[in-house]
Scaffold this active site. Structure first.
Site, mmCIF file in Angstrom:
data_model
loop_
_atom_site.group_PDB
_atom_site.id
_atom_site.type_symbol
_atom_site.label_atom_id
_atom_site.label_comp_id
_atom_site.label_asym_id
_atom_site.label_seq_id
_atom_site.Cartn_x
_atom_site.Cartn_y
_atom_site.Cartn_z
ATOM 1 N N ASN A 147 52.258 36.701 38.902
ATOM 2 C CA ASN A 147 50.925 36.782 39.482
ATOM 3 C C ASN A 147 49.980 36.220 38.422
ATOM 4 O O ASN A 147 49.906 36.747 37.318
ATOM 5 C CB ASN A 147 50.655 38.270 39.766
ATOM 6 N N LYS B 184 46.836 36.229 38.353
ATOM 7 C CA LYS B 184 45.548 36.925 38.252
ATOM 8 C C LYS B 184 44.423 35.882 38.288
ATOM 9 O O LYS B 184 44.565 34.876 38.985
ATOM 10 C CB LYS B 184 45.530 37.836 37.020
ATOM 11 N N HIS C 176 47.881 45.720 44.205
ATOM 12 C CA HIS C 176 48.032 45.624 42.747
ATOM 13 C C HIS C 176 47.115 46.648 42.091
ATOM 14 O O HIS C 176 45.998 46.890 42.556
ATOM 15 C CB HIS C 176 47.692 44.206 42.272
ATOM 16 N N GLU D 260 45.220 46.537 39.616
ATOM 17 C CA GLU D 260 43.875 46.057 39.259
ATOM 18 C C GLU D 260 42.958 46.093 40.474
ATOM 19 O O GLU D 260 41.754 46.330 40.345
ATOM 20 C CB GLU D 260 43.974 44.645 38.646
ATOM 21 N N GLU E 124 55.000 49.304 39.293
ATOM 22 C CA GLU E 124 54.253 48.810 38.143
ATOM 23 C C GLU E 124 53.431 49.952 37.563
ATOM 24 O O GLU E 124 52.318 50.227 38.045
ATOM 25 C CB GLU E 124 53.313 47.678 38.561
ATOM 26 N N GLY F 211 49.387 44.686 31.288
ATOM 27 C CA GLY F 211 48.333 43.949 30.584
ATOM 28 C C GLY F 211 48.335 44.125 29.079
ATOM 29 O O GLY F 211 49.211 44.795 28.505
ATOM 30 N N SER G 53 54.295 44.513 31.448
ATOM 31 C CA SER G 53 54.730 44.093 30.108
ATOM 32 C C SER G 53 56.175 43.603 30.069
ATOM 33 O O SER G 53 56.880 43.812 29.069
ATOM 34 C CB SER G 53 54.532 45.230 29.093
HETATM 35 O O1 LIG Z 1 50.182 42.988 36.398
HETATM 36 C C1 LIG Z 1 51.352 42.729 36.254
HETATM 37 C C2 LIG Z 1 52.005 42.752 34.957
HETATM 38 O O2 LIG Z 1 51.241 42.072 33.986
HETATM 39 P P1 LIG Z 1 51.808 41.929 32.497
HETATM 40 O O3 LIG Z 1 50.897 40.926 31.863
HETATM 41 O O4 LIG Z 1 53.221 41.429 32.627
HETATM 42 O O5 LIG Z 1 51.753 43.276 31.865
HETATM 43 C C3 LIG Z 1 52.175 42.331 37.415
HETATM 44 O O6 LIG Z 1 51.438 42.497 38.578
HETATM 45 C C4 LIG Z 1 52.630 40.952 37.395
HETATM 46 O O7 LIG Z 1 51.507 40.148 37.321
#
Ligand SMILES: O=C(COP(=O)(O)O)[C@@H](O)CO
Length: 255
Positions: free
Chosen positions: A10, A12, A97, A99, A170, A176, A213
């Protein structure tokens, strides 16, 4: 038979058209383009969907939208429907998601409505669930994942053909730059619980990905665990070669 993992990213709110084109060119020319070893997917920002979909149209790589509205059309300024996302070339819709839940008021109920809307348009619904740091610290992970899963899947007509739903666990605390990578053993345990829920809630197994991560150092350990059907990657896969390197490591380990 070796498992064929889902591996995707993704973007973002990142990438110009030039950067998007470069990513698509590299993936289209890779040995993962034919989808034989893994189901790759990429989820650009809305403006880049059509050009990335065009660049990947001869491949099996799925291109997605990062969000959709639950209505097919209407007076919803700034929103994009599943109809429009599909029209632009998306074959998948990312829903819920963290976020969007945290910053844009997404709720369990809107996630459920959006999942049903995606399926009405024949899109793969990629539904995210995850516990916050506070919920994790309070030992509420299992309860939160149960609630989110049950509600997210509640508006789907499971008798209508084979709805293509993929769920991603997630943990919000692992996502992030400020995220802490989750222990693969902890992820495996949560996936086992979520898989049981699929059985009791919808009576069938669904692909269950892990995200948060994911990086070249933990990808294989995660993706080879029981109940982990793939990886949903952010930062480590924004560079196409990063995505392909992880896909290669994982598929080699699963072969
Ligand atoms: O947000 C996600 C993970 O982000 P990382 O940068 O891998 O921590 C997930 O939705 C994939 O974008």
């Amino acid at each position: 038979m070796a498992k064929r993992p889902w591996i995707g990213t993704n973007w973002k709110m990142n990438k110009t058209f030039v950067e998007a084109d470069e990513f698509a060119r590299i993936v289209a020319g890779s040995d993962f383009a034919d989808g034989a070893k893994a189901q790759l997917f990429a989820i650009p920002s809305f403006p880049a969907i059509s050009r990335v979909a065009e660049a990947l149209k001869e491949t099996k790589v799925l291109v997605g939208a990062q969000n959709i509205h639950w209505e097919d059309a209407g007076q919803f300024t700034g929103e994009v429907s599943a109809v429009q996302a599909r029209d632009a070339g998306a074959r998948l819709a990312l829903i819920g998601h963290s976020e969007r839940r945290e910053m844009f008021g997404e709720t369990d109920e809107t996630v459920a409505l959006k999942a049903a809307a995606a399926l009405r348009q024949g899109l793969v619904a990629l539904v995210c669930i995850g516990d916050t740091r506070d919920e994790f610290d309070a030992g509420r992970t299992a309860e939160v994942l149960k609630r989110q899963t049950e509600i997210a899947l509640s508006k789907i007509d499971w008798t209508a053909g084979e709805p293509t739903v993929v769920v991603a666990y997630e943990p919000v605390w692992s996502i992030g730059v400020r995220g802490t990578p989750a222990e693969p053993g902890f992820v495996e345990e949560q996936h086992g619980r979520i898989k049981q829920l699929f059985g009791s809630v919808v009576g069938r197994d669904l692909p269950l990905l892990y995200g948060g991560s994911v990086n070249p150092g933990n990808a294989v350990d995660l993706a080879t665990r029981e109940g982990i059907d793939g990886l949903f990657i952010g930062r480590s896969a924004w560079d196409a070669n990063g995505l392909l390197a992880i896909a290669r490591d994982v598929t080699d380990a699963l072969a």
